[in-house]
Scaffold this active site. Structure first.
Site, PDB file in Angstrom:
ATOM      1  N   HIS A   1      -3.508  -4.614   1.915  1.00  0.00           N
ATOM      2  CA  HIS A   1      -2.743  -5.028   3.270  1.00  0.00           C
ATOM      3  C   HIS A   1      -2.545  -6.531   3.566  1.00  0.00           C
ATOM      4  O   HIS A   1      -3.415  -7.043   4.291  1.00  0.00           O
ATOM      5  CB  HIS A   1      -3.434  -4.291   4.372  1.00  0.00           C
TER       6      HIS A   1
ATOM      7  N   GLU B   1      -0.843  -8.275   5.706  1.00  0.00           N
ATOM      8  CA  GLU B   1      -0.479  -8.392   6.862  1.00  0.00           C
ATOM      9  C   GLU B   1      -2.004  -8.330   7.760  1.00  0.00           C
ATOM     10  O   GLU B   1      -1.977  -8.847   8.922  1.00  0.00           O
ATOM     11  CB  GLU B   1       0.420  -7.631   7.545  1.00  0.00           C
TER      12      GLU B   1
ATOM     13  N   CYS C   1       0.834  -1.141   0.079  1.00  0.00           N
ATOM     14  CA  CYS C   1       0.151   0.056   0.085  1.00  0.00           C
ATOM     15  C   CYS C   1       1.031   1.394  -0.077  1.00  0.00           C
ATOM     16  O   CYS C   1       1.326   1.698  -0.954  1.00  0.00           O
ATOM     17  CB  CYS C   1      -1.074  -0.213   1.175  1.00  0.00           C
TER      18      CYS C   1
END
Ligand code: GLN
Length: 205
Positions: A186, A188, A82
């Site tokens: 994202h 994660e 991002c």
């Protein structure tokens, strides 16, 4: 057995702890990076999502963007997510807020900031991928005011996932160029860490 790669997470602003958790699950040692000296000995570095303008401003006084670029030129792998993708891109459209601040650059793509932002602020989807572990399974992806990859100019940039999101047609959302990996979302923030697995593997190569 191969050795365990050591991977840094740039920890100036943004989603740091979640990346560390995913990297550990993928078998890496992790280090938080706030100063250039902490880049020594790293096999790879994640530049997380957050706010690219904030990260670039916080990096400037300690010269971190040029230092990352130098270590990358010496072989350290990079994974930008991002905001991190924005900081790795060779060209950023609508980049007034980044003007005058160093970025890492090097990834041969053109991105536009906040391009999935206005109509779709934040959303989750499932992506078809290729060349990631177990790629017949779809990859969940959380997009938060994400940049669009408008153009992939480099001949050696591989598109690992592409998606039609919002009004703008189909765009790449995961790309790889040698030991550079980048995603507009994202990875994660979900429990599926296959992009971290891929990054740990390519950092160890
Ligand atoms: N819009 C942010 C930027 O320009 C990126 C958003 C994110 O990283 N979630 O930096």
């Amino acid at each position: 057995m191969t050795r365990t790669p050591t991977i840094g997470v740039l920890a100036l602003q943004g989603a740091v702890a979640e990346h560390e958790r995913a990297l550990k699950a993928a078998g890496a040692h992790t280090v938080k990076v706030r100063r250039a000296a902490e880049l020594q000995g790293l096999d790879g570095l994640i530049i997380p999502g957050g706010e690219s303008t904030a990260i670039a401003r916080l990096a400037a006084p300690v010269g971190l963007m040029p230092a990352i670029r130098q270590r990358h030129d010496e072989g350290m792998a990079l994974f930008g997510t991002c905001a991190g993708l924005i900081l790795m891109a060779d060209r950023v459209l609508d980049a007034e807020a980044l003007e005058g601040f160093d970025r890492v650059r090097g990834l041969d793509v053109v991105v536009r900031r906040n391009a999935y932002g206005s109509q779709l602020d934040s959303f989750e989807t499932e992506l078809e991928t290729q060349q990631i572990p177990d790629s017949q399974r779809r990859l969940p992806a959380v997009f938060i005011r994400a940049p669009i990859i408008e153009d992939v100019s480099g001949k050696d940039v591989e598109i690992l996932a592409q998606a039609e999101l919002g009004a703008g047609g189909s765009h790449p959302v995961v790309v790889r160029q040698g030991n550079r990996l980048a995603a507009s979302f994202h990875p994660e923030l979900t429990a599926d860490h296959r992009l971290h697995d891929l990054f740990v593997t390519l950092s160890g190569e």
